[in-house]
Design an enzyme around this catalytic site. Structure first.
Site, mmCIF file in Angstrom:
data_model
loop_
_atom_site.group_PDB
_atom_site.id
_atom_site.type_symbol
_atom_site.label_atom_id
_atom_site.label_comp_id
_atom_site.label_asym_id
_atom_site.label_seq_id
_atom_site.Cartn_x
_atom_site.Cartn_y
_atom_site.Cartn_z
ATOM 1 N N ASN A 108 0.817 -1.222 0.000
ATOM 2 C CA ASN A 108 0.000 0.000 0.000
ATOM 3 C C ASN A 108 0.849 1.269 0.000
ATOM 4 O O ASN A 108 0.607 2.198 -0.774
ATOM 5 C CB ASN A 108 -0.948 0.008 1.204
ATOM 6 C CG ASN A 108 -1.941 -1.131 1.154
ATOM 7 O OD1 ASN A 108 -2.016 -1.849 0.157
ATOM 8 N ND2 ASN A 108 -2.703 -1.314 2.220
ATOM 9 N N THR A 153 -14.205 38.674 -31.432
ATOM 10 C CA THR A 153 -15.022 38.298 -30.273
ATOM 11 C C THR A 153 -16.307 37.739 -30.893
ATOM 12 O O THR A 153 -16.738 38.212 -31.964
ATOM 13 C CB THR A 153 -15.368 39.489 -29.351
ATOM 14 O OG1 THR A 153 -16.120 40.430 -30.101
ATOM 15 C CG2 THR A 153 -14.132 40.178 -28.796
ATOM 16 N N LYS A 281 -7.930 17.451 -51.593
ATOM 17 C CA LYS A 281 -8.046 17.752 -50.159
ATOM 18 C C LYS A 281 -6.709 17.856 -49.435
ATOM 19 O O LYS A 281 -5.798 17.103 -49.653
ATOM 20 C CB LYS A 281 -8.877 16.662 -49.450
ATOM 21 C CG LYS A 281 -10.349 16.668 -49.737
ATOM 22 C CD LYS A 281 -11.070 17.941 -49.323
ATOM 23 C CE LYS A 281 -11.151 18.156 -47.840
ATOM 24 N NZ LYS A 281 -12.133 17.296 -47.190
ATOM 25 N N GLU A 288 -6.912 18.099 -35.595
ATOM 26 C CA GLU A 288 -8.222 17.552 -35.200
ATOM 27 C C GLU A 288 -8.059 16.495 -34.110
ATOM 28 O O GLU A 288 -8.815 16.458 -33.129
ATOM 29 C CB GLU A 288 -8.927 16.937 -36.412
ATOM 30 C CG GLU A 288 -9.365 17.977 -37.432
ATOM 31 C CD GLU A 288 -9.821 17.334 -38.731
ATOM 32 O OE1 GLU A 288 -10.997 17.461 -39.069
ATOM 33 O OE2 GLU A 288 -8.995 16.689 -39.422
ATOM 34 N N TYR A 315 -6.770 2.106 2.297
ATOM 35 C CA TYR A 315 -6.554 1.492 0.981
ATOM 36 C C TYR A 315 -7.731 0.627 0.574
ATOM 37 O O TYR A 315 -8.243 -0.163 1.362
ATOM 38 C CB TYR A 315 -5.268 0.626 0.973
ATOM 39 C CG TYR A 315 -5.010 0.040 -0.402
ATOM 40 C CD1 TYR A 315 -4.330 0.764 -1.369
ATOM 41 C CD2 TYR A 315 -5.520 -1.208 -0.760
ATOM 42 C CE1 TYR A 315 -4.138 0.261 -2.648
ATOM 43 C CE2 TYR A 315 -5.342 -1.722 -2.029
ATOM 44 C CZ TYR A 315 -4.643 -0.981 -2.971
ATOM 45 O OH TYR A 315 -4.478 -1.475 -4.242
HETATM 46 N N1 ARG Z 1 -1.309 -3.349 -7.232
HETATM 47 C C1 ARG Z 1 -1.792 -2.622 -6.117
HETATM 48 C C2 ARG Z 1 -2.189 -1.176 -6.549
HETATM 49 O O1 ARG Z 1 -1.844 -0.773 -7.593
HETATM 50 C C3 ARG Z 1 -0.727 -2.535 -5.073
HETATM 51 C C4 ARG Z 1 -1.263 -2.482 -3.687
HETATM 52 C C5 ARG Z 1 -1.909 -3.761 -3.329
HETATM 53 N N2 ARG Z 1 -2.357 -3.746 -2.006
HETATM 54 C C6 ARG Z 1 -3.235 -4.637 -1.534
HETATM 55 N N3 ARG Z 1 -3.604 -4.494 -0.309
HETATM 56 N N4 ARG Z 1 -3.745 -5.573 -2.300
HETATM 57 O O2 ARG Z 1 -2.863 -0.498 -5.840
#
Ligand code: ARG
Length: 472
Positions: A108, A153, A281, A288, A315
């Site tokens: 994490n 404008t 053309k 674009e 997380y």
């Molecule tokens: N591949 C995961 C990401 O990109 C890494 C972290 C994974 N953490 C977990 N608790 N599974 O976020």
């Protein structure tokens, strides 16, 4: 699959493993992940949290991997991500002792650290790209300080300008785009490592040391924030979106201006294509596509914000899904900046057509009103009314700027119930002449060649300062 063996009895199905894996889009953080592991292991060694010999073996294996490159890694979706792939490699080289590398660290905090390491480099590359573009535009604009052109404008003829003044408007916008990245960089270049899963660790890790080793300006002070904050990504993608909006607006003008109706610019053949059926053309495909690709970045921004908004702390795997959108935005931003730079700088302006447009449609009428105010002391609103009627009458009678004499003006003024003005004919023609008209605009920020030169000199000071900061 060492991490699964303890808790889980079965492996994921192939389909689930594929769905779960970030390996493919983790490739971009491969080197950063080695760096993060290296800094973390060096810190563990320095703080005597792990044995010195073990640490050295891990560090050697990481060095070896760096040399051998990403291709030696096993890219099987069951490996989940680059962190596991690298850990597996180190384990193969060092043996089970490699597991000490993961002391006091989680994927994490690791992934958040890796993304920041790569992103800060990308930001600098993009910033240098913007500086180069600005420099190129200033050089280009120098050739057009007196190229008289029409400003719009509502996409209606408004007032005369020069091509240089118009190009320098792009420069100011790009300068702000650059500065936005400069500000964002401060919040990207912070270290989440040490947050571990979400509450740091009971090992006496040294966060100052990893911060220093990884070249961060400081560390994130709350471990929960450290692993879940992704607003640095939102900001960067917003900055990219702003930059590409500037580029898209430039492209939009090139597309319009290169039409037969405008006839103002010729885009170089290298950035044009033709039709498979209509041999005559010349199409502005690159402009674009750049216009469309800016939308892709804005889309990525909305995607990222939408993923983030409903994520509880800390997380959640949703965060993994943000990164491919980030890297796509970066890639599209980089390539669009590069191609629009080259395309704009190879455009040819049709000076005769620019002048022709500037002298048409009474674009200098504001100045005719201004001389009435200045020379005769009448209120601007009265002057506005008289000049408006002059233009109306002139159009009805198919007259152009050269036909506007002092006499003609007085007839209209009287018709509207005002006194005659007795303006000097020379002054009237000067006000109505586009180049003279531009030269009279000597207020800072205005189109007179002298003022545009001041703006160019200020931008050159800015460029020198910023190039120096970036070590160029
Ligand atoms: N591949 C995961 C990401 O990109 C890494 C972290 C994974 N953490 C977990 N608790 N599974 O976020």
């Amino acid at each position: 699959m060492a991490i699964r063996d303890g808790r889980l009895k079965k492996g994921m199905t192939d389909e689930a493993a594929e769905y779960n894996s970030s390996l493919e889009f983790d490739k971009i953080i491969f080197e950063a992940d080695i760096k993060t592991n290296f800094a973390h292991t060096s810190m563990l060694k320095h703080e005597k949290i792990i044995d010195e010999n073990t640490a050295d073996k891990i560090l050697e294996a990481l060095d070896k991997l760096k040399e051998e490159g990403i291709d030696v890694l096993v890219f099987d979706p069951s490996v989940e991500d680059i962190h596991m792939a690298i850990e597996n490699y180190v384990t193969e080289v060092v043996g089970p002792e490699a597991g000490f590398m993961h002391t006091a660290k989680s994927r994490n905090d690791q992934v958040a650290t890796d993304i920041r390491l790569v992103l800060r480099e990308k930001i600098i590359d993009i910033q240098i790209g913007i500086l180069n573009f600005i420099e190129g535009i200033v050089e280009f604009a120098k050739k057009h300080l007196e190229t008289v052109f029409i400003g719009y404008t509502h996409l209606q003829h408004a007032q005369p300008i020069t091509v240089a003044h118009h190009l320098m408007a792009y420069v100011q916008s790009l300068k702000r785009d650059y500065e936005r990245f400069e500000d964002t960089y401060k919040r990207v270049n912070l270290n989440p490592l040490g947050s571990a899963a979400m509450t740091t660790t009971s090992f006496p890790i040294n966060r100052d040391l990893t911060t220093k080793l990884l070249g961060f300006d400081g560390y994130l002070e709350n471990s929960m924030d450290g692993v879940s904050a992704r607003d640095f990504i939102v900001e960067t993608v917003f900055d990219l979106s702003c930059l590409c909006t500037t580029l898209s607006k430039i492209c939009e003008e090139l597309i319009l201006w290169s039409t037969n109706e405008f006839g103002i610019v010729e885009i170089a053949d290298e950035y044009s294509s033709t039709s498979s059926i209509m041999p005559q053309k010349k199409n502005p495909d690159i402009a674009e596509l750049a216009r469309a690709k800016s939308t892709v970045i804005t889309g990525e921004l909305v995607t990222i914000l939408s993923i983030l908004k409903a994520i509880p702390y800390t997380y959640n795997k949703d965060l993994q899904e943000i990164t491919p959108h980030l890297w796509n935005a970066v890639e599209v931003g980089e390539s669009t900046l590069s191609i629009v730079t080259k395309m704009l700088l190879s455009v040819e302006f049709n000076k005769e057509r620019c002048l022709e447009l500037a002298g048409k449609n009474f674009a200098t009428a504001t100045d005719l009103a201004d001389i009435m105010v200045r020379e005769k002391g009448i209120p601007f609103r009265t002057a506005h009314q008289i000049v408006g009627r002059i233009v109306n009458d002139a159009i009805a009678n198919d007259l152009s700027e050269e036909n506007i004499t002092s006499n003609y003006i007085d007839n209209i003024a009287i018709e509207l119930g005002f006194d005659e003005l007795n303006l000097d004919d020379v002054l009237v023609q000067k006000a109505l002449n586009p180049l003279d008209n531009i030269k009279m605009r000597t207020v800072p920020g205005g189109p007179s060649p002298d003022m545009v030169k001041v703006a160019m000199s200020n931008i050159n000071d800015f460029l020198n300062k910023e190039y120096e900061k970036k070590g160029i």
